[in-house]
Design a protein around this motif. Structure first.
Motif, short mmCIF file in Angstrom:
data_model
loop_
_atom_site.label_atom_id
_atom_site.label_comp_id
_atom_site.label_asym_id
_atom_site.label_seq_id
_atom_site.Cartn_x
_atom_site.Cartn_y
_atom_site.Cartn_z
N LEU A 158 0.84 -1.21 0.00
CA LEU A 158 0.00 0.00 0.00
C LEU A 158 0.87 1.26 0.00
CD1 LEU A 158 -2.78 -1.03 2.54
CD2 LEU A 158 -3.11 -0.50 0.11
N ALA A 159 1.96 1.22 0.76
CA ALA A 159 2.84 2.39 0.82
C ALA A 159 3.47 2.65 -0.55
CB ALA A 159 3.91 2.18 1.88
N GLN A 160 3.87 1.58 -1.21
CA GLN A 160 4.46 1.73 -2.55
C GLN A 160 3.43 2.28 -3.54
OE1 GLN A 160 7.69 0.69 -3.70
NE2 GLN A 160 8.31 0.29 -1.62
N ILE A 161 2.22 1.75 -3.45
CA ILE A 161 1.17 2.19 -4.39
C ILE A 161 0.83 3.66 -4.14
CG2 ILE A 161 -1.29 1.87 -4.99
CD1 ILE A 161 -0.77 -1.19 -4.54
N PHE A 162 0.75 4.04 -2.87
CA PHE A 162 0.47 5.45 -2.54
C PHE A 162 1.55 6.34 -3.15
CE2 PHE A 162 0.17 9.28 0.02
CZ PHE A 162 -1.20 9.45 0.13
N ARG A 163 2.79 5.86 -3.05
CA ARG A 163 3.92 6.66 -3.57
C ARG A 163 3.86 6.81 -5.09
NH1 ARG A 163 8.79 5.19 -5.56
NH2 ARG A 163 8.87 3.07 -4.76
N VAL A 164 3.53 5.74 -5.81
CA VAL A 164 3.61 5.83 -7.27
C VAL A 164 2.38 6.48 -7.90
CG1 VAL A 164 5.17 3.86 -7.45
CG2 VAL A 164 2.71 3.48 -7.78
N LEU A 165 1.28 6.56 -7.12
CA LEU A 165 0.09 7.22 -7.68
C LEU A 165 0.31 8.72 -7.79
CD1 LEU A 165 -3.00 5.57 -5.89
CD2 LEU A 165 -2.60 5.66 -8.37
N LYS A 166 -0.23 9.27 -8.88
CA LYS A 166 -0.25 10.74 -8.98
C LYS A 166 -1.28 11.26 -7.98
CE LYS A 166 0.64 11.90 -13.76
NZ LYS A 166 0.05 12.30 -15.02
N PRO A 167 -1.12 12.45 -7.46
CA PRO A 167 -2.19 13.00 -6.63
C PRO A 167 -3.51 12.96 -7.41
CG PRO A 167 -0.23 14.36 -6.47
CD PRO A 167 0.04 13.34 -7.54
N GLY A 168 -4.57 12.50 -6.77
CA GLY A 168 -5.87 12.37 -7.45
C GLY A 168 -6.05 11.03 -8.13
N GLY A 169 -4.99 10.21 -8.22
CA GLY A 169 -5.08 8.91 -8.90
C GLY A 169 -5.79 7.86 -8.04
N TRP A 170 -6.28 6.82 -8.71
CA TRP A 170 -7.06 5.78 -8.02
C TRP A 170 -6.32 4.45 -8.00
CZ3 TRP A 170 -12.00 6.15 -5.83
CH2 TRP A 170 -12.66 7.38 -6.04
N VAL A 171 -6.58 3.68 -6.93
CA VAL A 171 -6.11 2.30 -6.88
C VAL A 171 -7.34 1.39 -6.81
CG1 VAL A 171 -5.89 2.29 -4.33
CG2 VAL A 171 -4.64 0.61 -5.67
N GLU A 172 -7.23 0.22 -7.39
CA GLU A 172 -8.33 -0.76 -7.30
C GLU A 172 -7.75 -2.14 -7.04
OE1 GLU A 172 -11.56 -0.25 -9.95
OE2 GLU A 172 -12.12 -2.37 -9.95
N PHE A 173 -8.25 -2.78 -5.97
CA PHE A 173 -7.89 -4.16 -5.67
C PHE A 173 -9.12 -5.03 -5.90
CE2 PHE A 173 -5.33 -1.71 -2.53
CZ PHE A 173 -4.07 -2.05 -2.99
N VAL A 174 -8.90 -6.21 -6.43
CA VAL A 174 -9.99 -7.19 -6.51
C VAL A 174 -9.48 -8.46 -5.84
CG1 VAL A 174 -11.55 -8.49 -8.02
CG2 VAL A 174 -10.78 -6.20 -8.69
N GLU A 175 -10.20 -8.91 -4.82
CA GLU A 175 -9.73 -10.06 -4.05
C GLU A 175 -10.84 -11.04 -3.74
OE1 GLU A 175 -6.93 -11.09 -3.69
OE2 GLU A 175 -5.60 -9.37 -3.93
N SER A 176 -10.42 -12.27 -3.59
CA SER A 176 -11.33 -13.33 -3.23
C SER A 176 -11.45 -13.33 -1.70
CB SER A 176 -10.68 -14.63 -3.72
OG SER A 176 -11.48 -15.71 -3.47
N HIS A 177 -12.67 -13.43 -1.20
CA HIS A 177 -12.87 -13.47 0.25
C HIS A 177 -12.54 -14.86 0.78
CE1 HIS A 177 -14.71 -12.37 4.13
NE2 HIS A 177 -15.00 -13.66 4.15
N ALA A 178 -11.81 -14.93 1.89
CA ALA A 178 -11.38 -16.24 2.39
C ALA A 178 -11.56 -16.37 3.90
CB ALA A 178 -9.92 -16.48 2.02
N LYS A 179 -12.64 -15.79 4.41
CA LYS A 179 -12.86 -15.93 5.86
C LYS A 179 -14.16 -16.68 6.14
CE LYS A 179 -11.67 -13.59 10.04
NZ LYS A 179 -11.29 -12.33 10.65
#
Ligand code: SAM
Length: 265
Positions: free
Chosen positions: A117-138
């Motif tokens: 997450l820290a790396q992704i925050f760093r490489v995103l431009k201000p205003g940029g979006w991140v999207e994760f898609v994950e399988s639930h496993a609980k």
């Protein structure tokens, strides 16, 4: 492996109303996108094509710690490289308008999510979006009989031992907010495993193959007190396959988690 990933891609996209992304990102020609854990590149190739057809040519960096699934031919604006999301170069800082990462839940133990997450925050431009898609496993909605119950126990023990996050939709949002992400939102979809939909996708087989893919890890973990050999694990999986084929109640859940880096971080 490539075939399974590509079928799983179809299933997930279909579950989210045939959308390749949910983030409300407004991409412009020349914008840079980072695809983390690109695998076979199935998502990225469709995403790039969808935008090219709308006259929005994108430049996409695809990273993965393994080249095994990389496609052999790609458009020149898509670059594949052997790299971990935990180790993105300094020159990529504030560089990407959108970062996408899918199905790394069994690759990132809890502390590594924080690093990613820290790396992704760093490489995103201000205003940029991140999207994760994950399988639930609980909460295991695929338990519909004694075999799938045993499989769920194996999975729970493996997730616990490896410190994987089974519920990214619960775990990640507060961590992301603390790190400075805003507009954090999650959307989940239950996908039937049993063949209730006649669309050519053999959901039981896809789900069975996914668990077959975990065989090495499960045997390396000593079968987690449930199976003691490869044969036993394979016979358990065949039992699960029967249960899923004979039930309309077996589901798996996928979550999309989106967030934005603020304009002024
Ligand atoms: C289950 S596959 C998913 C592939 C692709 N995202 C998809 O949805 O079809 C997980 C991928 O993540 C890659 N991976 C694992 N750890 C990684 C890391 N730290 N950084 C980048 N990729 C990673 C694996 O090599 C594998 O290709």
């Amino acid at each position: 492996m490539v075939l399974r990933l590509n079928l799983q891609h179809r299933l997930i996209v279909k579950a989210f109303d045939d959308k390749l992304i949910l983030a409300p990102v407004n991409l412009k020609p020349g914008d840079r996108v980072l695809e983390s854990g690109a695998g076979s590149g199935i998502w990225v190739l469709e995403f790039w094509k969808e935008h090219s057809q709308k006259n929005i040519p994108l430049v996409i960096e695809c990273i993965d710690i393994s080249r095994d699934q990389f496609p052999s031919q790609v458009p020149s604006d898509i670059h594949f490289s052997l790299r971990s999301i935990l180790d993105v170069p300094p020159e990529w800082s504030n560089n990407f308008t959108f970062v996408h990462q899918r199905l790394l839940v069994a690759a990132l133990p809890r502390p590594l999510w924080h690093e990613a997450l820290a790396q992704i925050f760093r490489v995103l431009k201000p205003g940029g979006w991140v999207e994760f898609v994950e399988s639930h496993a609980k909460v295991r909605k695929f338990v519909v009989g004694p075999n799938s119950k045993k499989l769920s126990l194996i999975s729970d023990r493996m997730f616990e031992e490896k410190n994987f996050v089974g519920d990214t939709e619960v775990y990640l949002p507060p961590v992301m907010r603390e790190m400075g992400f805003v507009d954090v939102r999650c959307e989940g979809k239950d996908v039937p495993i049993s063949q209730t939909i006649d669309d050519g996708l053999d959901r039981v087989q896809i789900w069975y193959d996914l668990w077959k893919g975990f065989k090495g890890s499960i045997l390396a973990g000593g079968g987690y007190g449930i199976v003691s050999s490869e044969e036993e694990y394979e016979s358990l999986l065949l039992g699960c396959k029967d249960e899923w084929n004979n039930s309309t109640e077996a589901y798996t859940t996928y979550w999309t988690i989106i967030a934005r880096k603020p304009e002024i971080p």
